[in-house]
Design a protein around this motif. Structure first.
Motif, PDB file in Angstrom:
ATOM      1  N   TYR A 121       5.446   4.898  -1.783  1.00 44.17           N
ATOM      2  CA  TYR A 121       4.267   4.656  -2.612  1.00 44.17           C
ATOM      3  C   TYR A 121       3.023   4.613  -1.738  1.00 44.17           C
ATOM      4  O   TYR A 121       3.076   4.141  -0.606  1.00 44.17           O
ATOM      5  CB  TYR A 121       4.381   3.309  -3.339  1.00 44.17           C
ATOM      6  CG  TYR A 121       5.554   3.197  -4.266  1.00 44.17           C
ATOM      7  CD1 TYR A 121       5.425   3.542  -5.606  1.00 44.17           C
ATOM      8  CD2 TYR A 121       6.790   2.730  -3.815  1.00 44.17           C
ATOM      9  CE1 TYR A 121       6.508   3.431  -6.476  1.00 44.17           C
ATOM     10  CE2 TYR A 121       7.870   2.621  -4.673  1.00 44.17           C
ATOM     11  CZ  TYR A 121       7.720   2.968  -5.998  1.00 44.17           C
ATOM     12  OH  TYR A 121       8.786   2.869  -6.857  1.00 44.17           O
ATOM     13  N   GLN A 122       1.915   5.075  -2.319  1.00 41.98           N
ATOM     14  CA  GLN A 122       0.616   4.973  -1.649  1.00 41.98           C
ATOM     15  C   GLN A 122      -0.320   4.193  -2.566  1.00 41.98           C
ATOM     16  O   GLN A 122      -0.311   4.375  -3.788  1.00 41.98           O
ATOM     17  CB  GLN A 122       0.024   6.353  -1.365  1.00 41.98           C
ATOM     18  CG  GLN A 122      -1.273   6.272  -0.586  1.00 41.98           C
ATOM     19  CD  GLN A 122      -1.820   7.644  -0.222  1.00 41.98           C
ATOM     20  OE1 GLN A 122      -1.443   8.657  -0.807  1.00 41.98           O
ATOM     21  NE2 GLN A 122      -2.698   7.677   0.758  1.00 41.98           N
ATOM     22  N   ARG A 123      -1.121   3.348  -1.948  1.00 42.53           N
ATOM     23  CA  ARG A 123      -2.046   2.531  -2.729  1.00 42.53           C
ATOM     24  C   ARG A 123      -3.165   3.397  -3.289  1.00 42.53           C
ATOM     25  O   ARG A 123      -3.715   4.257  -2.613  1.00 42.53           O
ATOM     26  CB  ARG A 123      -2.647   1.423  -1.854  1.00 42.53           C
ATOM     27  CG  ARG A 123      -3.380   0.360  -2.644  1.00 42.53           C
ATOM     28  CD  ARG A 123      -3.795  -0.783  -1.756  1.00 42.53           C
ATOM     29  NE  ARG A 123      -4.719  -0.354  -0.731  1.00 42.53           N
ATOM     30  CZ  ARG A 123      -6.025  -0.227  -0.915  1.00 42.53           C
ATOM     31  NH1 ARG A 123      -6.564  -0.497  -2.075  1.00 42.53           N
ATOM     32  NH2 ARG A 123      -6.797   0.160   0.077  1.00 42.53           N
ATOM     33  N   GLN A 124      -3.450   3.188  -4.539  1.00 39.03           N
ATOM     34  CA  GLN A 124      -4.564   3.865  -5.214  1.00 39.03           C
ATOM     35  C   GLN A 124      -5.263   2.784  -6.030  1.00 39.03           C
ATOM     36  O   GLN A 124      -4.704   2.285  -7.012  1.00 39.03           O
ATOM     37  CB  GLN A 124      -4.050   4.988  -6.108  1.00 39.03           C
ATOM     38  CG  GLN A 124      -5.147   5.817  -6.721  1.00 39.03           C
ATOM     39  CD  GLN A 124      -4.557   7.015  -7.444  1.00 39.03           C
ATOM     40  OE1 GLN A 124      -3.576   6.908  -8.170  1.00 39.03           O
ATOM     41  NE2 GLN A 124      -5.151   8.166  -7.241  1.00 39.03           N
ATOM     42  N   GLY A 125      -6.454   2.410  -5.585  1.00 39.21           N
ATOM     43  CA  GLY A 125      -7.133   1.294  -6.225  1.00 39.21           C
ATOM     44  C   GLY A 125      -6.353   0.021  -5.950  1.00 39.21           C
ATOM     45  O   GLY A 125      -5.979  -0.255  -4.820  1.00 39.21           O
ATOM     46  N   GLY A 126      -6.045  -0.741  -6.986  1.00 36.09           N
ATOM     47  CA  GLY A 126      -5.333  -2.000  -6.824  1.00 36.09           C
ATOM     48  C   GLY A 126      -3.843  -1.919  -7.061  1.00 36.09           C
ATOM     49  O   GLY A 126      -3.186  -2.940  -7.196  1.00 36.09           O
ATOM     50  N   HIS A 127      -3.290  -0.696  -7.116  1.00 33.18           N
ATOM     51  CA  HIS A 127      -1.851  -0.569  -7.353  1.00 33.18           C
ATOM     52  C   HIS A 127      -1.290   0.604  -6.547  1.00 33.18           C
ATOM     53  O   HIS A 127      -2.027   1.346  -5.916  1.00 33.18           O
ATOM     54  CB  HIS A 127      -1.568  -0.381  -8.846  1.00 33.18           C
ATOM     55  CG  HIS A 127      -2.139   0.898  -9.398  1.00 33.18           C
ATOM     56  ND1 HIS A 127      -3.463   1.049  -9.730  1.00 33.18           N
ATOM     57  CD2 HIS A 127      -1.551   2.086  -9.661  1.00 33.18           C
ATOM     58  CE1 HIS A 127      -3.663   2.281 -10.163  1.00 33.18           C
ATOM     59  NE2 HIS A 127      -2.533   2.928 -10.130  1.00 33.18           N
TER      60      HIS A 127
END
Length: 182
Positions: free
Chosen positions: A146-152
């Motif tokens: 997973y990669q962070r995008q914004g707050g998730h």
């Protein structure tokens, strides 16, 4: 765990939590409360150790560190112990690593803690702005990156046994899930 743990009233401060020292159980601090789980299974530890071995050279070449089972402060009162992290070249004598020094966090999912790793910790790591989250299902060796995008987090890849995970960030590495069995 000592009787003092069970006799403790109210929220735990970070100082009280850290004063517990090393324990046989995995004791984490979530929002001023202790979260206690049994020690990992040999399979879990083997996967973690083999993953660290695969990452050791590429991490060193990038001037970073790969560490297992260390305290990571996500914010005040929130200190989990991820299975593995890739960090900046930190001082190895510190008791707690700051989330701002962590590039990738990895959790190896055990049947007893699946919800914690897939929901709670995932949310906490994203909120702490840790860019990459690698989740490994120990029963199937499926790897979710997973990669962070914004707050998730947004899932970038799913790699199953017999396939290959090509990490390009925070380091370049090739991981074959079945090789994590050693």
């Amino acid at each position: 765990m000592t009787a003092a743990v069970f006799d403790h009233d109210g929220p735990w401060t970070e100082e009280e939590y850290l004063a517990l020292g090393e324990t046989q159980q995995r004791v984490e601090l979530f929002d001023w409360s202790l979260y206690v789980t049994p020690g990992p299974t040999p399979l879990h530890q083997n996967i973690s150790g083999e993953l660290r071995a695969v990452l050791r050279r590429p991490v060193r070449d990038a001037g970073l560190r790969v560490l297992e089972a260390v305290n990571v402060r996500l914010r005040a009162g929130r200190i989990p112990i991820p299975d593995l992290v890739i960090t900046n070249d930190i001082d190895l004598s510190v008791l707690v690593i700051e989330a701002s020094d962590v590039h990738l966090v990895c959790e190896i999912v055990s049947p007893s803690n699946a919800a914690t790793d897939k929901v709670l910790k995932m949310h906490y790591y994203a909120a702490a702005a840790i860019e990459w989250y690698l989740l490994i299902e120990q029963e199937t060796l499926t790897m979710h990156l997973y990669q962070r995008q914004g707050g998730h987090y947004v899932e970038r890849s799913v790699t199953k046994a017999g396939e290959v995970l090509e990490l390009t960030a925070p380091v370049r590495a090739t991981i074959h899930p079945e090789e994590l069995l050693g």
